[in-house]
Design a protein around this motif. Structure first.
Motif, PDB file in Angstrom:
ATOM      1  N   GLU A 290     -16.634  28.598   9.181  1.00 49.77           N
ATOM      2  CA  GLU A 290     -16.082  29.483  10.824  1.00 49.77           C
ATOM      3  C   GLU A 290     -14.665  30.274  10.624  1.00 49.77           C
ATOM      4  O   GLU A 290     -14.960  31.418  11.157  1.00 49.77           O
ATOM      5  CB  GLU A 290     -16.875  28.576  11.785  1.00 49.77           C
ATOM      6  CG  GLU A 290     -16.704  29.508  12.758  1.00 49.77           C
ATOM      7  CD  GLU A 290     -16.534  28.660  13.999  1.00 49.77           C
ATOM      8  OE1 GLU A 290     -15.871  28.378  15.334  1.00 49.77           O
ATOM      9  OE2 GLU A 290     -17.217  27.050  13.916  1.00 49.77           O
ATOM     10  N   HIS A 291     -13.866  29.826  10.071  1.00 52.47           N
ATOM     11  CA  HIS A 291     -13.019  30.311  10.146  1.00 52.47           C
ATOM     12  C   HIS A 291     -12.640  31.105   8.997  1.00 52.47           C
ATOM     13  O   HIS A 291     -11.799  32.726   9.127  1.00 52.47           O
ATOM     14  CB  HIS A 291     -11.486  29.642  10.547  1.00 52.47           C
ATOM     15  CG  HIS A 291     -11.389  28.663   9.168  1.00 52.47           C
ATOM     16  ND1 HIS A 291     -10.681  29.054   8.031  1.00 52.47           N
ATOM     17  CD2 HIS A 291     -11.600  27.328   8.713  1.00 52.47           C
ATOM     18  CE1 HIS A 291     -11.175  27.848   7.306  1.00 52.47           C
ATOM     19  NE2 HIS A 291     -11.857  27.116   8.356  1.00 52.47           N
TER      20      HIS A 291
ATOM     21  N   SER B 143     -19.877  36.643  18.985  1.00 51.93           N
ATOM     22  CA  SER B 143     -19.297  35.044  18.512  1.00 51.93           C
ATOM     23  C   SER B 143     -20.165  34.654  20.173  1.00 51.93           C
ATOM     24  O   SER B 143     -20.254  35.627  21.104  1.00 51.93           O
ATOM     25  CB  SER B 143     -18.069  34.671  18.639  1.00 51.93           C
ATOM     26  OG  SER B 143     -16.787  34.730  19.638  1.00 51.93           O
ATOM     27  N   ARG B 144     -19.936  33.940  19.877  1.00 47.75           N
ATOM     28  CA  ARG B 144     -20.774  32.576  21.068  1.00 47.75           C
ATOM     29  C   ARG B 144     -20.008  33.077  21.972  1.00 47.75           C
ATOM     30  O   ARG B 144     -20.449  33.249  23.676  1.00 47.75           O
ATOM     31  CB  ARG B 144     -21.880  31.397  21.087  1.00 47.75           C
ATOM     32  CG  ARG B 144     -22.189  30.758  22.507  1.00 47.75           C
ATOM     33  CD  ARG B 144     -22.152  29.968  22.060  1.00 47.75           C
ATOM     34  NE  ARG B 144     -23.293  28.566  23.088  1.00 47.75           N
ATOM     35  CZ  ARG B 144     -23.220  27.744  22.713  1.00 47.75           C
ATOM     36  NH1 ARG B 144     -23.726  26.682  21.691  1.00 47.75           N
ATOM     37  NH2 ARG B 144     -24.498  28.019  24.230  1.00 47.75           N
ATOM     38  N   ARG B 145     -18.842  32.829  21.923  1.00 49.63           N
ATOM     39  CA  ARG B 145     -17.832  33.052  23.335  1.00 49.63           C
ATOM     40  C   ARG B 145     -17.684  34.524  23.557  1.00 49.63           C
ATOM     41  O   ARG B 145     -17.713  34.140  24.489  1.00 49.63           O
ATOM     42  CB  ARG B 145     -16.719  32.280  22.028  1.00 49.63           C
ATOM     43  CG  ARG B 145     -15.258  32.468  23.794  1.00 49.63           C
ATOM     44  CD  ARG B 145     -14.153  31.801  23.290  1.00 49.63           C
ATOM     45  NE  ARG B 145     -14.047  30.661  23.131  1.00 49.63           N
ATOM     46  CZ  ARG B 145     -13.271  29.442  22.451  1.00 49.63           C
ATOM     47  NH1 ARG B 145     -12.819  30.123  22.033  1.00 49.63           N
ATOM     48  NH2 ARG B 145     -13.313  28.528  23.081  1.00 49.63           N
ATOM     49  N   GLN B 146     -17.871  35.426  22.762  1.00 49.60           N
ATOM     50  CA  GLN B 146     -17.245  36.154  22.995  1.00 49.60           C
ATOM     51  C   GLN B 146     -18.606  36.880  24.177  1.00 49.60           C
ATOM     52  O   GLN B 146     -18.338  37.913  24.525  1.00 49.60           O
ATOM     53  CB  GLN B 146     -17.450  37.670  21.954  1.00 49.60           C
ATOM     54  CG  GLN B 146     -16.395  37.000  21.381  1.00 49.60           C
ATOM     55  CD  GLN B 146     -16.033  38.636  19.373  1.00 49.60           C
ATOM     56  OE1 GLN B 146     -17.140  37.842  19.641  1.00 49.60           O
ATOM     57  NE2 GLN B 146     -15.255  38.290  19.450  1.00 49.60           N
TER      58      GLN B 146
ATOM     59  N   ASP C  36     -14.475  36.724  11.224  1.00 52.50           N
ATOM     60  CA  ASP C  36     -13.844  37.501  12.139  1.00 52.50           C
ATOM     61  C   ASP C  36     -14.687  37.939  12.868  1.00 52.50           C
ATOM     62  O   ASP C  36     -14.369  38.534  13.508  1.00 52.50           O
ATOM     63  CB  ASP C  36     -12.137  38.027  11.909  1.00 52.50           C
ATOM     64  CG  ASP C  36     -12.595  39.223  11.740  1.00 52.50           C
ATOM     65  OD1 ASP C  36     -13.949  39.912  11.002  1.00 52.50           O
ATOM     66  OD2 ASP C  36     -11.351  40.567  11.065  1.00 52.50           O
ATOM     67  N   HIS C  37     -16.526  37.566  12.696  1.00 49.62           N
ATOM     68  CA  HIS C  37     -17.540  38.285  13.670  1.00 49.62           C
ATOM     69  C   HIS C  37     -17.359  39.942  13.789  1.00 49.62           C
ATOM     70  O   HIS C  37     -17.837  40.277  14.972  1.00 49.62           O
ATOM     71  CB  HIS C  37     -17.250  37.566  14.784  1.00 49.62           C
ATOM     72  CG  HIS C  37     -17.501  35.805  14.709  1.00 49.62           C
ATOM     73  ND1 HIS C  37     -18.889  35.381  14.600  1.00 49.62           N
ATOM     74  CD2 HIS C  37     -16.578  34.837  14.921  1.00 49.62           C
ATOM     75  CE1 HIS C  37     -18.146  34.276  14.686  1.00 49.62           C
ATOM     76  NE2 HIS C  37     -17.177  34.140  14.651  1.00 49.62           N
TER      77      HIS C  37
ATOM     78  N   CYS D 100     -21.466  42.023  14.936  1.00 52.90           N
ATOM     79  CA  CYS D 100     -21.417  40.990  15.528  1.00 52.90           C
ATOM     80  C   CYS D 100     -20.712  40.528  16.632  1.00 52.90           C
ATOM     81  O   CYS D 100     -19.881  40.704  16.116  1.00 52.90           O
ATOM     82  CB  CYS D 100     -21.365  39.727  14.361  1.00 52.90           C
ATOM     83  SG  CYS D 100     -23.081  39.798  13.273  1.00 52.90           S
TER      84      CYS D 100
END
Length: 192
Positions: free
Chosen positions: A11-12, A26-29, A15-16, A24
């Motif tokens: 995951e890290h 992230s879900r949080r973004q 950096d999406h 892309c």
């Protein structure tokens, strides 16, 4: 038998920014940007959003429905508005409420027909909980402190809230926020 190796990304490890040539998020973004957009729209930052919010409220001629001096906390007053066959209640809740009128913002009015299948809510006000219901058809209960939103049951829409104005000791109904069950539109022309 041949073995294939599948590359695993941590995951890290990325950096999406770009994945396969696509931008892309992230879900949080995604959730943060969606929440920000909703907040900006509700504040009326974008042109036309204030007009859209006002479209949810139908205005009707002012009608006196009660007087402040005659209200008692927790005791509903029944009235018909905007048509003779539409039953509503006015109640002083004793606690601030969404859309509340008066000095304490605790005077509200709502339609008495369940938004699920039109079940009658007459006589179902519970002052100890500030709710209307349960509906005799499917047990929906509505929270009058939170714009008549569904507290439990099958309904998916809040109760139509009657817009109130206070002038001196007089309480007036001036509009309806929401659609009364059985009416195709809440406009100034009758459309039942």
């Amino acid at each position: 038998m041949t073995h294939k190796t599948i590359p695993v990304q941590h995951e890290h490890a990325h950096d999406h920014e770009h994945e396969g040539g696509r931008l892309c998020m992230s879900r949080r973004q995604f959730l943060l940007s969606g929440g920000s957009a909703v907040a900006l729209i509700s504040l009326g930052v974008f042109p036309g959003t204030t007009e859209a919010a006002q479209a949810l409220k139908a205005t009707y001629p002012r009608q006196k429905i009660a007087s402040l001096s005659g209200l008692k906390t927790g005791v509903p007053v029944e009235f018909n508005y905007p048509y003779e066959d539409i039953r509503n209640i006015l109640v002083k809740l004793g606690v601030p409420a969404g859309g509340g009128a008066g000095r304490e913002q605790d005077i509200v009015a709502f339609n008495q027909q369940c938004t699920h299948q039109g079940g009658p809510l007459d006589g179902t006000f519970k002052p100890q909980h500030q709710v209307l219901g349960p509906c005799p058809l499917h047990l929906t209960t509505f929270d009058l402190t939170r714009h008549g939103m569904v507290a439990s049951g099958h309904a998916t829409e809040s109760l139509p809230q009657i817009v109130l104005e206070i002038q001196g000791d007089d309480i007036y109904a001036v509009g309806v926020m929401g659609l009364v069950y059985g009416y195709s539109a809440m406009t100034s022309k009758r459309s039942a």
